[in-house]
Design an enzyme around this catalytic site. Structure first.
Site, PDB file in Angstrom:
ATOM      1  N   LYS A 159       1.125  -1.356  -0.477  1.00  0.00           N
ATOM      2  CA  LYS A 159       0.100   0.356   0.102  1.00  0.00           C
ATOM      3  C   LYS A 159       0.870   0.879  -0.415  1.00  0.00           C
ATOM      4  O   LYS A 159       0.245   2.207  -0.258  1.00  0.00           O
ATOM      5  CB  LYS A 159      -0.854  -0.231   1.333  1.00  0.00           C
ATOM      6  CG  LYS A 159      -2.134  -0.826   1.682  1.00  0.00           C
ATOM      7  CD  LYS A 159      -3.381  -0.538   0.001  1.00  0.00           C
ATOM      8  CE  LYS A 159      -4.387  -0.437   0.120  1.00  0.00           C
ATOM      9  NZ  LYS A 159      -5.339  -0.614  -0.587  1.00  0.00           N
ATOM     10  N   SER A 216       0.906  -9.772  -0.681  1.00  0.00           N
ATOM     11  CA  SER A 216       0.845  -8.276  -0.465  1.00  0.00           C
ATOM     12  C   SER A 216       0.699  -8.078   0.482  1.00  0.00           C
ATOM     13  O   SER A 216       0.742  -6.095   1.294  1.00  0.00           O
ATOM     14  CB  SER A 216      -0.985  -8.080  -0.318  1.00  0.00           C
ATOM     15  OG  SER A 216      -1.555  -8.481   0.575  1.00  0.00           O
TER      16      SER A 216
END
Length: 521
Positions: A65, A322
Site C-alpha cells: 500500500k 501483499s
C-alpha cells in the site's frame, strides 16, 4: 470526492495504456523498495507447478500500500499539502499514508475501523509520528470511509483514496513492472488479492498492455467477495456485511475506476475460504520463514485452488504476497485451521458403544493415522460420543477412514467442513455427568508418537473406565492430555501402581477446584 479524481473520471476512462504510462513515471521508489520475486521451492514441488512469490510484505510498512499512497501524495500541490490529507483504511493503506506524510511533511488524519488489528493501529502511529492523527470509527473499511468523508468537509483536506484513484492505481501497478523485469520468461498467470481493487486494477492494466498472453486472476475471501459479485452482475454491488478474518480486503463495495479496469483486463476471480487462507499462510511460512497476514496469503490460496481444479502443466505462476501485518494472537487460530485447509486433517464425531474394549476397537480402526485431537466426556450409559481429529497423509483419505469406522459398527458424522463444530463445539464437549462416579482426573504428558494412546489403554486395568479424555496436538514433543478414570476407592492402590509403572509424567487433578466446580460428578 477529491477534485482531481472527479476530473479524471469525467474526462476519460482509464485504459491499460494510460495506467502503464502513469506507472512508468510513478514516484514510488522515493520511499518504497523493489521487492523480491522468490521461488517457493517446497510448495512448487508439492503441487507440481513453478510458483513465485512477489514479496510485498518486505516493504517498509510490510505492505504494498505504500506505493500507491506515496505516489498520490507526492503529486499534491503546495496548497494541498498545506491543508493536509485524510484517509480511511483497514490498516495497510493507513500505514502507507502515515509514512508518506512523515517523509513529505504533510499532516494526515487517518480513520480506521475499530476492528483493525492493533498491530496496524500501532504501526500507523509509529510511522506517522507527529504528522499523523488516528481516528477509530465503524466496523469495516466502508464505515471508516464514511466517517473520513464527513471529516474531510470539516478539515478541507485532500482525501487519499486507498484504491479508487489514478495515482494510487499507478503506484500499485509498479509491482507488475517489477514482475515482468524479474521474470521475462514464460509466465502463465499472476494471482492478486482483491479488496477495493486498486492492486489488481494496476497490475492487470500493465500486464495486458505489455504481456496480454499472461492471465491475471483475482482472489477474494468467500465472505468478502464484492468484486466477484460485481463482475458477475455487470455493475458494482454493495455487500451488507463482510467477513473480517482477511481484514485487509474486507471491502463492501469496490471502486468505480477499479471495477471498470477489472471488467476489461482481469481474466477471472476466485473465492477461497478461511481454512484455505490459513493453509496458504503456513505454506508461505514454510518457504520463506515469514508470516503473512490473511489478506497477504489470499493470492496463494487462490493459486493452489487453481492448480488443484484446473491443473497447470509446467507453467510459471506468481502470487502477490501483499502484506504481513499479522496480529500475533491470530496465529493460534491459523495453526488450528491450516491442517484442515490443506485437507491434512479430518474431523469426525464418532459414536461407539459405552463398554469395555470400545476404545481399543476405535484405535484399531484408526490404523496408522495419527490423532490430532480427541475430546470425550461420559454422558450416556449406552453410547460414547467422541470428537476426534485425524491426520491425513493425502487428500481423499477421510472417506476411507469413515468407512473403516462404519465397518466397526461405529456411527460417523464428518465435521471437517462444519464451521460450528470447528469453531465452537470442539471446545464445549463435556460438563458434569451423573455417570462419572468414582472419577479420578489426571494430566499426562504423552510422547507424540504413534501407539502412545494404545500403550496407555493396554496397560490400564480392564475393569476401569475412561470417563473423560481431552487431547489436542500443538506441535510439541509431548502431548498434554487430560484423562478421567473411574476407579473404586478400594482400588486406588492399584491405580497408583499403574501410574508409577506407566512411565508417562502425570499430575493428579482430582481435587482441582475448577474441575470440582465445572466437571465433577
Amino acid at each position: 470526492m477529491n477534485a482531481s479524481l472527479a476530473q479524471e473520471r469525467t474526462a476519460f476512462a482509464l485504459t491499460a495504456a494510460s495506467v502503464l504510462r502513469r506507472a512508468e513515471t510513478a514516484r514510488v521508489y522515493e520511499v518504497a523498495h523493489h521487492t523480491a520475486l522468490e521461488h517457493a521451492s517446497l510448495l512448487s514441488a508439492r503441487i507440481g507447478a513453478h510458483v513465485l512469490l512477489k514479496r510485498e510484505d518486505q516493504q517498509p510498512v510490510f505492505s504494498f500500500k505504500l506505493r500507491g499512497a506515496y505516489n498520490r501524495m507526492a503529486q499534491l500541490s503546495a496548497a494541498e499539502r498545506a491543508k493536509g490529507v485524510i484517509a480511511a483504511s483497514a490498516g495497510n493503506h493507513a500505514q502507507g499514508v502515515a509514512l508518506a506524510a512523515s517523509r513529505l511533511g504533510i499532516h494526515a488524519t487517518i480513520v480506521m475501523p475499530v476492528t483493525a488489528p492493533q498491530v496496524k493501529v500501532d504501526a500507523v502511529r509509529r510511522f506517522g509520528g507527529a504528522f499523523t492523527e488516528v481516528v477509530l470509527a465503524g466496523d469495516s473499511y466502508s464505515d471508516a470511509q464514511a466517517e473520513a468523508l464527513r471529516l474531510r468537509e470539516a478539515l478541507d483536506a485532500t482525501f487519499v483514496h486507498p484504491f479508487d484513484d489514478p495515482d494510487v492505481i499507478a503506484g500499485q501497478a509498479t509491482i507488475a513492472l517489477e514482475i515482468l523485469a524479474q521474470h521475462p520468461g514464460p509466465l502463465q498467470a499472476i494471482f492478486v488479492p482483491i479488496g477495493g481493487g486498486g492492486l489488481i486494477a494496476g497490475i492487470a492494466s500493465v500486464i495486458k498492455a505489455c504481456r496480454p498472453d499472461v492471465r491475471v486472476i483475482g482472489v477474494q475471501a468467500s465472505d468478502a467477495d464484492s468484486m466477484a459479485q460485481a463482475l458477475r452482475a455487470g455493475t458494482r454491488v454493495s455487500l451488507d456485511e463482510v467477513g473480517l478474518f482477511a481484514d485487509g480486503t474486507a471491502v463492501k463495495q469496490v471502486g468505480d475506476l477499479t471495477f471498470s479496469l477489472c471488467q476489461q483486463y482481469v481474466d477471472d476471480v476466485l473465492r477461497v475460504d478461511t481454512d484455505a487462507i490459513c493453509a496458504a499462510i503456513r505454506d508461505i511460512y514454510q518457504d520463506t520463514r515469514s508470516i503473512p497476514e490473511p489478506s497477504g496469503a489470499l493470492a496463494l490460496a487462490g493459486l493452489k485452488q487453481y492448480v488443484a481444479t484446473r491443473g497447470v502443466g509446467d507453467g510459471t505462476l506468481v502470487a502477490v504476497v501483499s502484506g504481513a501485518n499479522m496480529n500475533f494472537d491470530r496465529l493460534r487460530f491459523v495453526a488450528e485451521r491450516a491442517e484442515v485447509g490443506e485437507q491434512r486433517e479430518a474431523v469426525f464425531a464418532v459414536t461407539i458403544p459405552e463398554q469395555r474394549g470400545s476404545f481399543r476397537r476405535f484405535c484399531s480402526a484408526l490404523g496408522q493415522h495419527a490423532i490430532t485431537e480427541f475430546n470425550y466426556r461420559i454422558g450416556d450409559a449406552q453410547a460414547a460420543h467422541i470428537f476426534v481429529g485425524v491426520q491425513m497423509a493425502r487428500r481423499g483419505e477421510r472417506d476411507a477412514l469413515a468407512d473403516a469406522f462404519r465397518a466397526n459398527d461405529f456411527g460417523v458424522l464428518d465435521l471437517t467442513d462444519d464451521e460450528l463444530a470447528k469453531l465452537h463445539l470442539r471446545h464445549m464437549i463435556g460438563g458434569r455427568s451423573p455417570l462419572a462416579r468414582d472419577e479420578r482426573l489426571y494430566r499426562f504428558d504423552f510422547p507424540e508418537r504413534p501407539g502412545a494412546l494404545a500403550r496407555f489403554l493396554d496397560r490400564m486395568h480392564p475393569d476401569w473406565n475412561i470417563s473423560l479424555f481431552h487431547y489436542r496436538n500443538h506441535g510439541a514433543d509431548y502431548g498434554r492430555i487430560l484423562v478421567g478414570i473411574q476407579v473404586p476407592p478400594s482400588e486406588h492402590a492399584l491405580l497408583r501402581h499403574f501410574l508409577s509403572t506407566l512411565g508417562y509424567p502425570h499430575v493428579d487433578e482430582s481435587d482441582n477446584p475448577a474441575y470440582r466446580l465445572l466437571l465433577g460428578a
